[in-house]
Design a protein around this motif. Structure first.
Motif, PDB file in Angstrom:
ATOM      1  N   THR A  86       0.825  -1.205   0.000  1.00  0.00           N
ATOM      2  CA  THR A  86       0.000   0.000   0.000  1.00  0.00           C
ATOM      3  C   THR A  86       0.861   1.257   0.000  1.00  0.00           C
ATOM      4  O   THR A  86       0.600   2.214  -0.735  1.00  0.00           O
ATOM      5  N   GLU A  89       2.377   1.753  -3.413  1.00  0.00           N
ATOM      6  CA  GLU A  89       1.406   2.278  -4.378  1.00  0.00           C
ATOM      7  C   GLU A  89       1.153   3.768  -4.145  1.00  0.00           C
ATOM      8  O   GLU A  89       1.073   4.553  -5.104  1.00  0.00           O
ATOM      9  N   THR A  93       2.468   6.495  -6.764  1.00  0.00           N
ATOM     10  CA  THR A  93       1.542   7.450  -7.370  1.00  0.00           C
ATOM     11  C   THR A  93       2.078   8.869  -7.258  1.00  0.00           C
ATOM     12  O   THR A  93       2.079   9.637  -8.234  1.00  0.00           O
ATOM     13  N   TYR A 140       9.486  -3.228  -4.153  1.00  0.00           N
ATOM     14  CA  TYR A 140       8.405  -2.756  -5.029  1.00  0.00           C
ATOM     15  C   TYR A 140       8.825  -1.571  -5.895  1.00  0.00           C
ATOM     16  O   TYR A 140       8.167  -1.281  -6.900  1.00  0.00           O
ATOM     17  N   ALA A 152       3.834  -3.119  -7.518  1.00  0.00           N
ATOM     18  CA  ALA A 152       3.228  -1.854  -7.118  1.00  0.00           C
ATOM     19  C   ALA A 152       2.991  -1.051  -8.381  1.00  0.00           C
ATOM     20  O   ALA A 152       3.929  -0.728  -9.105  1.00  0.00           O
TER      21      ALA A 152
END
Length: 347
Positions: A86, A89, A93, A140, A152
């Motif tokens: 999480t 990600e 982003t 990731y 990811a």
């Protein structure tokens, strides 16, 4: 001269709300960018009425979108509160939206109390897996390999520098072993500072992320036109820490000249010790204090904190810090656009 950066807890002041805190955060970030500070970090805290940055990645996006050059990151994300995927990600982003500007500082503390830990669905033993979770998180951000089962998206192959944060020796040892930059919370936990620096530097193993050790130290600065005014504005931070240590956290209170009369002397002693690395004073006092702190610690970078009630006074304090940096660097007054950041290391 070493670079200076900013730590903002996005304070919710007495009489204000989170919306005001976020407006002030963005305004301070733009001010810090114009003064040339290197980074602007926000911290994850939960169930704290005086701190608005609980959804840290969201606030980082808000600040990054409203600025153009300054690096923006977390100081830090409390990794045991989240799955590594999480976090990858979220920061993948951010890195995709703001290439080359996002930092990911990680801590292993809960950022809250035991009851709130349960509300976060945090496993009480999750801190024990912190080293493994950091390594998983690093994986990731590497280039995606053929057949890789878990990715990811976004995240894989993106440039997201990872920092380890700490207030004890644990993260210093782990940062050295993994070859990561290290930030120590000396602005509220000074006791282990010198030991942590020594352990990190002596045990550092070069990595793909970092060729040589890089130590960033937190230091609270309360700067004003006079020593007396600086001591006055610093009382808001003292009141906030006293309330926290008393188990009654609240919004950031206005400064008070009478607070000493209402404080338990034993508690005040502990708070004074926690804030013992703070630099409080007029411009000359601040400049001398910063020079002494750098010489004493050998820091590679400073992360300047400042829980100041009045927003204009907080901006003025950071302006005094920037001017002190320029003088220490031999460059006179700071220039708009990056005098501090221009001297930053590659970390």
């Amino acid at each position: 001269m070493i670079p200076f950066s900013v730590l903002d807890l996005s304070p919710i002041i007495e009489g204000g709300d989170a919306s005001l805190a976020f407006r002030n955060t963005l305004d301070l970030a733009r001010h810090a960018e114009s003064l040339g500070f290197n980074r602007y970090w926000l911290a994850e805290h939960h169930n704290m009425p005086g701190i608005a940055s609980a959804a840290t990645a969201v606030v980082i996006g808000h600040v990054a979108a409203g600025t153009s050059r300054i690096r923006v990151g977390s100081g830090g994300i409390m990794l045991p509160n989240h799955s590594p995927l999480t976090v990858a990600e979220q920061f993948g982003t951010l890195a995709a939206l703001f290439p080359g500007r996002i930092d990911l500082g990680l801590g292993r503390a809960p950022g809250t109390d035991q009851r709130t830990m349960r509300a976060l669905r945090r496993d009480p033993m999750s801190a024990d897996t912190f080293p493994r979770d950091v390594v998983e998180l690093q994986s990731y951000f590497r280039a995606v390999q053929p057949g890789q089962a878990i990715q990811a998206v976004p995240g894989g192959g993106l440039d997201v520098p990872i920092w380890l944060l700490g207030s004890s020796l644990f993260s210093a040892q782990l940062a050295a072993m993994l070859g990561l930059p290290f930030a120590f919370a000396s602005h509220f936990a000074p006791d282990a500072m010198m030991d942590a620096i020594q352990i990190y530097r002596s045990r550092f193993e070069p990595s793909d992320a970092l060729a040589k050790p890089h130590v960033m130290l937190g230091v609270s600065v309360f700067a004003a036109d006079t020593d007396d005014e600086a001591a006055f504005i610093a009382t808001s931070a003292k009141q906030q820490l006293i309330a926290l240590r008393s188990g009654t956290p609240g919004k950031l209170k206005p400064p008070s000249r009478e607070m000493a009369e209402a404080v338990n002397p034993h508690l005040e002693h502990h708070v004074a010790h926690a804030l013992s690395t703070s630099i409080v004073g007029a411009p000359d006092t601040v400049r001398r204090g910063l020079a002494s702190f750098i010489a004493h610690t050998g820091a590679d970078e400073l992360m300047i904190a400042g829980q100041i009630y009045d927003h204009a006074a907080r901006k003025h304090s950071y302006g005094i810090v920037a001017a002190a940096h320029a003088v220490l660097a031999g460059g006179g007054q700071p220039e708009v656009g990056g005098r501090i950041a221009a001297q930053a290391s590659a970390a």
